[in-house]
Design a protein around this motif. Structure first.
Motif, PDB file in Angstrom:
ATOM      1  N   THR A 158       0.827  -1.198   0.000  1.00  0.00           N
ATOM      2  CA  THR A 158       0.000   0.000   0.000  1.00  0.00           C
ATOM      3  C   THR A 158       0.863   1.250   0.000  1.00  0.00           C
ATOM      4  O   THR A 158       1.807   1.366   0.788  1.00  0.00           O
ATOM      5  N   PHE A 159       0.537   2.176  -0.883  1.00  0.00           N
ATOM      6  CA  PHE A 159       1.267   3.440  -0.947  1.00  0.00           C
ATOM      7  C   PHE A 159       0.362   4.523  -1.504  1.00  0.00           C
ATOM      8  O   PHE A 159      -0.664   4.254  -2.128  1.00  0.00           O
ATOM      9  N   ALA A 160       0.739   5.777  -1.251  1.00  0.00           N
ATOM     10  CA  ALA A 160      -0.001   6.936  -1.746  1.00  0.00           C
ATOM     11  C   ALA A 160       0.771   7.560  -2.901  1.00  0.00           C
ATOM     12  O   ALA A 160       2.007   7.552  -2.917  1.00  0.00           O
ATOM     13  N   PHE A 161       0.038   8.108  -3.877  1.00  0.00           N
ATOM     14  CA  PHE A 161       0.720   8.741  -5.006  1.00  0.00           C
ATOM     15  C   PHE A 161      -0.157   9.812  -5.637  1.00  0.00           C
ATOM     16  O   PHE A 161      -1.387   9.727  -5.623  1.00  0.00           O
ATOM     17  N   ASP A 162       0.498  10.817  -6.173  1.00  0.00           N
ATOM     18  CA  ASP A 162      -0.167  11.883  -6.916  1.00  0.00           C
ATOM     19  C   ASP A 162      -0.101  11.510  -8.394  1.00  0.00           C
ATOM     20  O   ASP A 162       0.982  11.239  -8.917  1.00  0.00           O
ATOM     21  N   PRO A 163      -1.242  11.494  -9.116  1.00  0.00           N
ATOM     22  CA  PRO A 163      -1.206  11.098 -10.530  1.00  0.00           C
ATOM     23  C   PRO A 163      -0.339  12.009 -11.396  1.00  0.00           C
ATOM     24  O   PRO A 163       0.089  11.606 -12.482  1.00  0.00           O
ATOM     25  N   LEU A 164      -0.038  13.213 -10.911  1.00  0.00           N
ATOM     26  CA  LEU A 164       0.849  14.109 -11.656  1.00  0.00           C
ATOM     27  C   LEU A 164       2.251  13.541 -11.801  1.00  0.00           C
ATOM     28  O   LEU A 164       2.994  13.954 -12.689  1.00  0.00           O
ATOM     29  N   THR A 165       2.623  12.589 -10.932  1.00  0.00           N
ATOM     30  CA  THR A 165       3.986  12.052 -10.943  1.00  0.00           C
ATOM     31  C   THR A 165       4.134  10.833 -11.848  1.00  0.00           C
ATOM     32  O   THR A 165       5.211  10.230 -11.887  1.00  0.00           O
ATOM     33  N   TRP A 166       3.086  10.448 -12.551  1.00  0.00           N
ATOM     34  CA  TRP A 166       3.160   9.257 -13.405  1.00  0.00           C
ATOM     35  C   TRP A 166       4.141   9.475 -14.551  1.00  0.00           C
ATOM     36  O   TRP A 166       4.098  10.495 -15.243  1.00  0.00           O
ATOM     37  N   ASP A 167       5.038   8.508 -14.749  1.00  0.00           N
ATOM     38  CA  ASP A 167       6.003   8.518 -15.846  1.00  0.00           C
ATOM     39  C   ASP A 167       5.566   7.478 -16.868  1.00  0.00           C
ATOM     40  O   ASP A 167       5.594   6.268 -16.598  1.00  0.00           O
ATOM     41  N   GLN A 168       5.171   7.947 -18.031  1.00  0.00           N
ATOM     42  CA  GLN A 168       4.661   7.036 -19.055  1.00  0.00           C
ATOM     43  C   GLN A 168       5.722   6.056 -19.534  1.00  0.00           C
ATOM     44  O   GLN A 168       5.421   4.898 -19.867  1.00  0.00           O
ATOM     45  N   GLU A 169       6.977   6.484 -19.530  1.00  0.00           N
ATOM     46  CA  GLU A 169       8.043   5.659 -20.093  1.00  0.00           C
ATOM     47  C   GLU A 169       8.214   4.343 -19.347  1.00  0.00           C
ATOM     48  O   GLU A 169       8.345   3.282 -19.964  1.00  0.00           O
ATOM     49  N   ASP A 170       8.232   4.381 -18.019  1.00  0.00           N
ATOM     50  CA  ASP A 170       8.389   3.130 -17.264  1.00  0.00           C
ATOM     51  C   ASP A 170       7.150   2.796 -16.429  1.00  0.00           C
ATOM     52  O   ASP A 170       7.184   1.870 -15.611  1.00  0.00           O
ATOM     53  N   ASP A 171       6.047   3.536 -16.649  1.00  0.00           N
ATOM     54  CA  ASP A 171       4.775   3.288 -15.971  1.00  0.00           C
ATOM     55  C   ASP A 171       4.945   3.289 -14.449  1.00  0.00           C
ATOM     56  O   ASP A 171       4.409   2.440 -13.747  1.00  0.00           O
ATOM     57  N   SER A 172       5.682   4.275 -13.952  1.00  0.00           N
ATOM     58  CA  SER A 172       5.912   4.363 -12.518  1.00  0.00           C
ATOM     59  C   SER A 172       5.337   5.672 -11.966  1.00  0.00           C
ATOM     60  O   SER A 172       5.048   6.611 -12.717  1.00  0.00           O
ATOM     61  N   VAL A 173       5.191   5.721 -10.653  1.00  0.00           N
ATOM     62  CA  VAL A 173       4.744   6.930  -9.965  1.00  0.00           C
ATOM     63  C   VAL A 173       5.641   7.166  -8.755  1.00  0.00           C
ATOM     64  O   VAL A 173       6.225   6.230  -8.197  1.00  0.00           O
ATOM     65  N   LYS A 174       5.748   8.424  -8.361  1.00  0.00           N
ATOM     66  CA  LYS A 174       6.400   8.734  -7.095  1.00  0.00           C
ATOM     67  C   LYS A 174       5.418   8.382  -5.991  1.00  0.00           C
ATOM     68  O   LYS A 174       4.288   8.873  -5.977  1.00  0.00           O
ATOM     69  N   CYS A 175       5.829   7.530  -5.078  1.00  0.00           N
ATOM     70  CA  CYS A 175       4.909   7.070  -4.051  1.00  0.00           C
ATOM     71  C   CYS A 175       5.428   7.405  -2.661  1.00  0.00           C
ATOM     72  O   CYS A 175       6.620   7.611  -2.447  1.00  0.00           O
ATOM     73  N   TRP A 176       4.482   7.441  -1.732  1.00  0.00           N
ATOM     74  CA  TRP A 176       4.794   7.660  -0.324  1.00  0.00           C
ATOM     75  C   TRP A 176       4.356   6.429   0.451  1.00  0.00           C
ATOM     76  O   TRP A 176       3.194   6.044   0.404  1.00  0.00           O
ATOM     77  N   SER A 177       5.298   5.810   1.144  1.00  0.00           N
ATOM     78  CA  SER A 177       5.038   4.590   1.907  1.00  0.00           C
ATOM     79  C   SER A 177       5.377   4.820   3.370  1.00  0.00           C
ATOM     80  O   SER A 177       6.362   5.496   3.693  1.00  0.00           O
ATOM     81  N   TRP A 178       4.574   4.208   4.250  1.00  0.00           N
ATOM     82  CA  TRP A 178       4.825   4.340   5.680  1.00  0.00           C
ATOM     83  C   TRP A 178       5.839   3.293   6.125  1.00  0.00           C
ATOM     84  O   TRP A 178       5.644   2.094   5.931  1.00  0.00           O
ATOM     85  N   ASN A 179       6.939   3.748   6.713  1.00  0.00           N
ATOM     86  CA  ASN A 179       7.968   2.869   7.238  1.00  0.00           C
ATOM     87  C   ASN A 179       7.702   2.695   8.731  1.00  0.00           C
ATOM     88  O   ASN A 179       7.956   3.607   9.530  1.00  0.00           O
ATOM     89  N   SER A 180       7.178   1.531   9.114  1.00  0.00           N
ATOM     90  CA  SER A 180       6.800   1.299  10.511  1.00  0.00           C
ATOM     91  C   SER A 180       8.008   1.286  11.441  1.00  0.00           C
ATOM     92  O   SER A 180       7.917   1.726  12.593  1.00  0.00           O
ATOM     93  N   ARG A 181       9.123   0.782  10.950  1.00  0.00           N
ATOM     94  CA  ARG A 181      10.310   0.693  11.800  1.00  0.00           C
ATOM     95  C   ARG A 181      10.868   2.079  12.093  1.00  0.00           C
ATOM     96  O   ARG A 181      11.211   2.403  13.227  1.00  0.00           O
ATOM     97  N   MET A 182      10.932   2.920  11.062  1.00  0.00           N
ATOM     98  CA  MET A 182      11.477   4.269  11.224  1.00  0.00           C
ATOM     99  C   MET A 182      10.405   5.289  11.620  1.00  0.00           C
ATOM    100  O   MET A 182      10.721   6.411  11.981  1.00  0.00           O
ATOM    101  N   ARG A 183       9.147   4.863  11.551  1.00  0.00           N
ATOM    102  CA  ARG A 183       8.012   5.723  11.896  1.00  0.00           C
ATOM    103  C   ARG A 183       8.022   7.027  11.106  1.00  0.00           C
ATOM    104  O   ARG A 183       7.996   8.139  11.658  1.00  0.00           O
ATOM    105  N   LYS A 184       8.060   6.865   9.782  1.00  0.00           N
ATOM    106  CA  LYS A 184       8.042   8.035   8.912  1.00  0.00           C
ATOM    107  C   LYS A 184       7.581   7.633   7.515  1.00  0.00           C
ATOM    108  O   LYS A 184       7.616   6.452   7.139  1.00  0.00           O
ATOM    109  N   TRP A 185       7.138   8.616   6.768  1.00  0.00           N
ATOM    110  CA  TRP A 185       6.766   8.416   5.373  1.00  0.00           C
ATOM    111  C   TRP A 185       8.016   8.549   4.512  1.00  0.00           C
ATOM    112  O   TRP A 185       8.814   9.478   4.704  1.00  0.00           O
TER     113      TRP A 185
END
Length: 398
Positions: A53-80
């Motif tokens: 599970t991750f959050a992403f803004d559709p503005l960050t979609w890269d058509q070339e490699d079909d990727s997005v900039k995502c934000w994931s919660w790191n439970s161990r480090m307690r940060k996004w």
């Protein structure tokens, strides 16, 4: 331990067999999106269902490699943390663009993705309020709880309704949410008119006008080019005169069936014309509040009525407007015990479910993930074009 600043490696691209992407609008600050507590809960619950599970803004979609900039919660480090991942298998819309420019950019970004690839949206979007009212009013059973509703067409239309509906008229934008830019118009016996509501930024609105003409002209200027609907001003108040309504959260379960997650009573802030939590209201469990306000016999009857209508309305909305994973339904109850349907929301919040109980609060977050898993399993085993409408209208590309 408080959240700390993120460490980003947005050039790193992850792949996942089952991924659950949450659509957001990035903004200034950290974390750079709304509802961070809810999104963190989704991130913690997702892995148990096999969903990265991750959050992403559709503005960050890269058509070339079909990727997005995502934000994931790191439970161990307690940060996004920010990175890049492949576009998710299923997307859940929790984006909240606020300004016209943000809405334009978001709409264009989603359109760009739709033009180049197919994707699965977990839940659809409802049309504007007027269309929802019109559709529901065609159902004979549901029509009994739909308030009379017409479009505002200038000062003369409001003047006519003020003559027909005492003590006043309630106006709201057809595309509004969170109680913003609503206004109640009440005419006193001495001819003065009071305008009470909320501005677009949720600040309280109050204006006392010496005459109906002054009030109508002021209100027409305030509405401007926006499209509004008018309804009778219903007596939806608690024992102390505070605004009062009910929020019901309907969600699909892990088998793709509608379930009622919880019902909360929302009590408005003193002097407020609405009970919305964004406007300073508070929430309590609906059952105990209804019994307290209307007595046990009528309170229990209202609980049963709300349960029945909530299932009926969810089904009718889906039949008319496509598949949904969840819908928030708002009801009002007059002091005489008459139940009214107020509006539906295809992107309901979660705050009202907290006072309902721990089970409702957990289910409110878990159900979207369970339903996403249900959809992905169906897609993996069956050709989507041959699935029944209930589970296969997957909003592919839209």
């Amino acid at each position: 331990m408080p959240d700390t600043s993120p460490v980003s490696d947005i050039n790193r691209v992850h792949t996942a067999r089952s991924s659950f992407g949450i659509l957001i609008c990035e903004r200034e600050g950290y974390p750079p999106f709304a509802e961070s507590s809810y999104l963190k809960r989704l991130s913690l619950l997702g892995p148990a269902l096999g969903l990265q599970t991750f959050a992403f803004d559709p503005l960050t979609w890269d058509q070339e490699d079909d990727s997005v900039k995502c934000w994931s919660w790191n439970s161990r480090m307690r940060k996004w943390e920010a990175s890049r991942r492949k576009f998710p298998d299923i997307a859940y819309d929790r984006a909240w663009p606020e300004t016209k420019e943000e809405k334009r950019r978001y709409r264009l970004a989603m359109g760009r993705i739709r033009a180049y690839r197919r994707f699965v949206l977990l839940s659809g979007n409802l049309p504007h309020k007027a269309k929802v009212y019109e559709m529901l009013a065609r159902d004979r059973e549901i029509a009994a709880i739909i308030p009379p509703t017409v479009r505002y067409r200038g000062p003369s239309s409001l003047a006519s309704w003020l003559q027909k509906h005492r003590p006043g008229v309630f106006l709201k934008p057809i595309a509004g949410s969170q109680g913003k830019r609503v206004v109640a118009v009440v005419q006193a016996a001495d001819g003065t008119v009071e305008l009470t509501g909320r501005h677009g930024d949720n600040r309280p609105l109050f204006r006392s006008c010496a005459s109906e003409t002054e009030a109508l002209n002021r209100l027409n200027k305030w509405i401007g080019g926006r499209t509004y609907i008018m309804q009778p001003l219903l007596n939806l108040r608690g024992n102390s005169g505070e605004a009062f309504d009910l929020r019901v959260l309907m969600q699909k379960d892990s088998n793709g069936r509608w379930s009622l997650t919880g019902a909360a009573a929302r009590i408005g802030a003193p002097g407020s014309v609405t009970a919305n939590l964004h406007g300073g209201g508070t929430a309590t469990a609906a059952a105990e509040t209804l019994v307290s306000l209307f007595g046990r016999p009528r309170g229990n009857e209202l609980i049963q009525e709300i349960d029945k209508f909530s299932y009926l309305i969810a089904v009718r909305l889906e039949q008319s407007f496509g598949r949904f994973a969840e819908i928030g339904l708002d009801y009002g109850i007059e002091r005489n015990g008459k139940l009214w349907f107020l509006e539906a929301n295809s992107k309901p919040g979660r705050a009202a479910m907290i006072p309902v109980g721990r089970d409702a609060a957990i289910a409110a977050a878990a159900q979207p993930l369970s339903y996403a898993k249900f959809i992905l399993l169906r897609l993996a085993t069956t050709d989507a074009r041959r699935l029944p409408r209930e589970s296969a209208a997957l909003h592919l590309g839209g």
